[in-house]
Motif scaffolding. Structure first.
Motif, short mmCIF file in Angstrom:
data_model
loop_
_atom_site.label_atom_id
_atom_site.label_comp_id
_atom_site.label_asym_id
_atom_site.label_seq_id
_atom_site.Cartn_x
_atom_site.Cartn_y
_atom_site.Cartn_z
N ASP A 23 0.84 -1.20 0.00
CA ASP A 23 0.00 0.00 0.00
C ASP A 23 0.88 1.24 0.00
O ASP A 23 2.06 1.19 0.30
CB ASP A 23 -0.92 -0.01 1.23
CG ASP A 23 -2.20 0.77 1.02
OD1 ASP A 23 -2.28 1.54 0.04
OD2 ASP A 23 -3.12 0.61 1.84
N GLU A 24 0.29 2.38 -0.33
CA GLU A 24 1.07 3.62 -0.35
C GLU A 24 1.31 4.11 1.08
O GLU A 24 0.53 3.83 1.99
CB GLU A 24 0.37 4.69 -1.18
CG GLU A 24 -1.01 5.07 -0.68
CD GLU A 24 -1.74 5.99 -1.63
OE1 GLU A 24 -1.97 7.14 -1.25
OE2 GLU A 24 -2.08 5.55 -2.74
N ALA A 25 2.42 4.82 1.27
CA ALA A 25 2.78 5.34 2.58
C ALA A 25 1.72 6.36 3.03
O ALA A 25 1.17 7.06 2.20
CB ALA A 25 4.15 6.00 2.52
N PRO A 26 1.39 6.43 4.27
CA PRO A 26 1.94 5.72 5.42
C PRO A 26 1.20 4.41 5.73
O PRO A 26 1.43 3.80 6.75
CB PRO A 26 1.74 6.72 6.55
CG PRO A 26 0.44 7.37 6.22
CD PRO A 26 0.45 7.48 4.69
N PHE A 27 0.30 3.99 4.84
CA PHE A 27 -0.54 2.82 5.09
C PHE A 27 0.19 1.50 4.89
O PHE A 27 -0.37 0.43 5.12
CB PHE A 27 -1.80 2.87 4.22
CG PHE A 27 -2.54 4.16 4.36
CD1 PHE A 27 -3.17 4.48 5.55
CD2 PHE A 27 -2.59 5.07 3.33
CE1 PHE A 27 -3.84 5.68 5.70
CE2 PHE A 27 -3.26 6.27 3.46
CZ PHE A 27 -3.88 6.58 4.65
N ASN A 28 1.44 1.55 4.46
CA ASN A 28 2.22 0.34 4.22
C ASN A 28 3.04 -0.07 5.44
O ASN A 28 3.81 -1.00 5.38
CB ASN A 28 3.14 0.54 3.02
CG ASN A 28 4.12 1.68 3.22
OD1 ASN A 28 3.98 2.49 4.13
ND2 ASN A 28 5.11 1.76 2.36
N ASN A 29 2.86 0.62 6.55
CA ASN A 29 3.64 0.35 7.75
C ASN A 29 2.70 0.04 8.91
O ASN A 29 2.19 0.94 9.56
CB ASN A 29 4.52 1.57 8.08
CG ASN A 29 5.44 1.30 9.24
OD1 ASN A 29 5.66 0.15 9.61
ND2 ASN A 29 5.97 2.35 9.82
N GLY A 30 2.44 -1.22 9.16
CA GLY A 30 1.58 -1.63 10.27
C GLY A 30 0.17 -1.97 9.80
O GLY A 30 -0.16 -1.85 8.63
N PRO A 31 -0.66 -2.39 10.74
CA PRO A 31 -2.02 -2.82 10.38
C PRO A 31 -2.92 -1.64 10.02
O PRO A 31 -2.78 -0.55 10.56
CB PRO A 31 -2.51 -3.53 11.64
CG PRO A 31 -1.68 -2.99 12.74
CD PRO A 31 -0.36 -2.60 12.15
#
Length: 103
Positions: free
Chosen positions: A55-63
């Motif tokens: 996913d695109e940042a910031p959604f690519n880091n964590g649930p």
């Protein structure tokens, strides 16, 4: 609106506890929406939490919390909000109103 906090989703406790909470939120949101939406009572709100490194940042880091619309009339197929028909978009809009407590 579903009487659950973000912290409830992030506590450890294993898959089964998290899945039960997610299903509870899905049921609660669906029940609230169905008070307003009578056009297709085979629709449900489906809530899921997962990580997506693509996913695109910031959604690519964590649930992330994902909301989808499931149609039991079509054997439980679920789709994201942006792929719904015009009538279903109204349903989706009601979901967002309740989720964000705007209504």
């Amino acid at each position: 609106m579903a009487d659950i906090t973000i912290a409830d989703f992030t506590r450890s406790g294993g898959y089964e506890q998290l899945k039960a909470k997610i299903e509870g939120v899905s049921i609660s949101l669906t029940d609230q929406i169905m008070e307003f939406w009578k056009q297709n009572e085979d629709m449900e709100v489906e809530v899921d939490i997962k990580t997506d490194p693509d996913d695109e940042a910031p959604f690519n880091n964590g649930p992330n919390l994902y909301l989808r619309i499931k149609n039991r009339r079509h054997r439980g197929v679920s789709t994201p909000f942006q792929q719904r028909s015009r009538g279903s978009l109204v349903f989706s809009f009601l979901v967002w109103l309740i989720v964000f407590n705007i209504s």
